[in-house]
Design an enzyme around this catalytic site. Structure first.
Site: not given
Ligand code: APR
Length: 181
Positions: A14-15, A28, A38, A125-129
């Site tokens: 967890d970062i 974002n 975020d 970018s590999t989560g929500v994006y």
């Molecule tokens: N520590 C490390 N990695 C994490 C954590 C954490 N606490 N929480 C989530 N992640 C990982 C996710 O599993 C994913 O692999 O971070 C990676 C990026 O995912 P997102 O947080 O969804 O970021 P992204 O894909 O860049 O989307 C950005 O999501 O929350 C919104 O405000 C943000 O709109 C923006 C969008």
């Protein structure tokens, strides 16, 4: 792995718990917070981080994809948070690889300008994006490697992968040197 004077480290975790000079947020363009990493950073770091994001938005209208801004780390162990905005995945032909690489390079530059010696990244970018992580990992690692080759500011650049599955993908990308573009 060592690149010049910089160690590249991959770990699961967890970062928000990382003790480094700078952690990077996957933000974002509005710098308004959200879910994923975020949400976790603002939750743990406290309201001073959002107050500084508000001031940046008032001053320059947010942060375009590929760019980065910096705030306090608030109550986080890290001194500062660099907020960068990765691309939203739209199939890969809309400039996504360059924007993702720029997000890493501009984050490294900004952190180095603030005297950081250690920095931790999530997988931007590999989560929500929706950026496919198998395609994103070599870009992330390649940007870190290229920065470290050109600039010895960092003792350590860490990638903190939230799941063991994601860690495995980054480990394979690092082992397969040819995929680190
Ligand atoms: N520590 C490390 N990695 C994490 C954590 C954490 N606490 N929480 C989530 N992640 C990982 C996710 O599993 C994913 O692999 O971070 C990676 C990026 O995912 P997102 O947080 O969804 O970021 P992204 O894909 O860049 O989307 C950005 O999501 O929350 C919104 O405000 C943000 O709109 C923006 C969008």
């Amino acid at each position: 792995m060592r690149v010049g004077k910089t160690r590249l480290l991959l770990k699961q975790g967890d970062i928000t718990r990382e003790t480094v000079d700078v952690i990077v947020n996957a933000a974002n363009s509005g710098l308004r917070g959200g879910g994923g990493v975020d949400g976790a950073i603002h939750r743990v770091g406290g309201p001073r981080i959002m107050a500084e994001c508000d001031a940046i938005r008032a001053r320059q209208g947010g942060c375009p994809p590929g760019q980065a801004v910096i705030t306090t780390g608030g109550q986080l162990p890290a001194q500062h948070v660099v907020h960068t905005v990765g691309p939203i995945w739209r199939g890969g032909a809309r400039g996504e690889p360059d924007l993702l690489r720029n997000a890493y390079l501009n984050s490294l530059r900004l952190a180095a300008e603030h005297g950081a010696k250690t920095i931790a990244f999530p997988s931007i970018s590999t989560g929500v994006y929706g950026y496919p992580i198998e395609l994103a990992a070599p870009i992330a690692l390649g940007a870190a490697r290229d920065f470290a080759l050109a600039d010895s500011s960092f003792e350590e650049i860490r990638f903190i992968l939230f799941s063991l599955g994601d860690l495995g993908i980054y480990q394979r990308a690092l082992a397969d040197r040819k995929s680190v573009v």
